[in-house]
Scaffold this motif. Structure first.
Motif, PDB file in Angstrom:
ATOM      1  N   ILE A  84     -26.539 -20.432 -17.476  1.00  0.00           N
ATOM      2  CA  ILE A  84     -26.750 -21.707 -16.808  1.00  0.00           C
ATOM      3  C   ILE A  84     -25.986 -22.755 -17.591  1.00  0.00           C
ATOM      4  O   ILE A  84     -26.083 -22.926 -18.826  1.00  0.00           O
ATOM      5  CB  ILE A  84     -28.317 -22.103 -16.625  1.00  0.00           C
ATOM      6  CG1 ILE A  84     -28.999 -20.945 -15.880  1.00  0.00           C
ATOM      7  CG2 ILE A  84     -28.276 -23.373 -15.886  1.00  0.00           C
ATOM      8  CD1 ILE A  84     -30.483 -21.163 -15.716  1.00  0.00           C
ATOM      9  N   MET A  85     -25.187 -23.609 -16.853  1.00  0.00           N
ATOM     10  CA  MET A  85     -24.284 -24.220 -17.476  1.00  0.00           C
ATOM     11  C   MET A  85     -24.175 -25.773 -16.207  1.00  0.00           C
ATOM     12  O   MET A  85     -24.191 -25.306 -15.164  1.00  0.00           O
ATOM     13  CB  MET A  85     -22.868 -23.863 -18.195  1.00  0.00           C
ATOM     14  CG  MET A  85     -21.979 -23.295 -17.007  1.00  0.00           C
ATOM     15  SD  MET A  85     -20.348 -22.675 -17.739  1.00  0.00           S
ATOM     16  CE  MET A  85     -21.016 -21.455 -18.553  1.00  0.00           C
ATOM     17  N   LYS A  86     -23.526 -26.589 -17.024  1.00  0.00           N
ATOM     18  CA  LYS A  86     -23.124 -27.742 -16.109  1.00  0.00           C
ATOM     19  C   LYS A  86     -21.782 -27.402 -15.596  1.00  0.00           C
ATOM     20  O   LYS A  86     -21.150 -26.889 -16.099  1.00  0.00           O
ATOM     21  CB  LYS A  86     -23.396 -29.392 -16.848  1.00  0.00           C
ATOM     22  CG  LYS A  86     -24.805 -29.691 -17.018  1.00  0.00           C
ATOM     23  CD  LYS A  86     -24.606 -30.943 -17.522  1.00  0.00           C
ATOM     24  CE  LYS A  86     -26.074 -31.502 -17.544  1.00  0.00           C
ATOM     25  NZ  LYS A  86     -26.525 -32.501 -16.693  1.00  0.00           N
ATOM     26  N   GLU A  87     -21.420 -28.008 -14.287  1.00  0.00           N
ATOM     27  CA  GLU A  87     -20.191 -28.010 -13.594  1.00  0.00           C
ATOM     28  C   GLU A  87     -18.993 -28.433 -14.648  1.00  0.00           C
ATOM     29  O   GLU A  87     -17.928 -27.950 -14.845  1.00  0.00           O
ATOM     30  CB  GLU A  87     -20.024 -28.693 -12.407  1.00  0.00           C
ATOM     31  CG  GLU A  87     -19.042 -28.123 -11.595  1.00  0.00           C
ATOM     32  CD  GLU A  87     -18.711 -28.762 -10.471  1.00  0.00           C
ATOM     33  OE1 GLU A  87     -17.973 -28.415  -9.350  1.00  0.00           O
ATOM     34  OE2 GLU A  87     -19.303 -29.919  -9.986  1.00  0.00           O
ATOM     35  N   ALA A  88     -19.280 -29.381 -15.454  1.00  0.00           N
ATOM     36  CA  ALA A  88     -18.426 -30.006 -16.377  1.00  0.00           C
ATOM     37  C   ALA A  88     -17.940 -29.239 -17.431  1.00  0.00           C
ATOM     38  O   ALA A  88     -16.882 -29.163 -17.866  1.00  0.00           O
ATOM     39  CB  ALA A  88     -18.927 -31.298 -16.797  1.00  0.00           C
ATOM     40  N   ASP A  89     -18.818 -27.889 -17.490  1.00  0.00           N
ATOM     41  CA  ASP A  89     -18.434 -27.070 -18.775  1.00  0.00           C
ATOM     42  C   ASP A  89     -17.570 -26.015 -18.435  1.00  0.00           C
ATOM     43  O   ASP A  89     -16.834 -25.128 -19.047  1.00  0.00           O
ATOM     44  CB  ASP A  89     -19.739 -26.393 -19.321  1.00  0.00           C
ATOM     45  CG  ASP A  89     -20.477 -27.175 -19.971  1.00  0.00           C
ATOM     46  OD1 ASP A  89     -20.168 -28.354 -20.671  1.00  0.00           O
ATOM     47  OD2 ASP A  89     -21.873 -27.185 -20.300  1.00  0.00           O
TER      48      ASP A  89
END
Length: 104
Positions: A84-89
């Motif tokens: 799970i990650m932020k879209e910015a990553d």
């Protein structure tokens, strides 16, 4: 899967890594680097800007993406290891048509 990420978070299924080197040597799991690409399997509704307007995510379910080596949090959902990650990553979307052209 009954999991929906919130805001600008994305759930990724990491791509399978190679178990052999280019020279044909079999690499054990503990020495093998994890791939930095994967498939998007769930996307949140998006982040909000300062005025409260919704910023729609650029990625969608089914996209193959490239992400940073240390990006995301590893979780286990329904017995499957996911990220799970932020879209910015996410660094970018891998176009399927380019991979097909290069293979030919």
């Amino acid at each position: 899967m009954k999991f929906r990420p919130l805001h600008d978070r994305v759930v990724i299924r990491r791509a399978e890594g190679d178990t052999k080197s280019k020279g044909g040597i079999i690499i054990p799991d503990n020495a093998n680097e994890k791939p930095q690409e994967g498939e998007v399997i769930a996307v949140g509704s998006g982040a909000r800007d300062e005025s409260g307007a919704l910023i729609v995510p650029d990625v969608k379910i089914g996209d193959f993406i490239l992400f940073g080596k240390w990006s995301g949090t590893e979780v286990k959902i329904d017995g499957e290891d996911l990220l799970i990650m932020k879209e910015a990553d996410i660094m970018g979307i891998i176009e399927k048509t380019l991979a097909v052209k290069n293979a030919a």
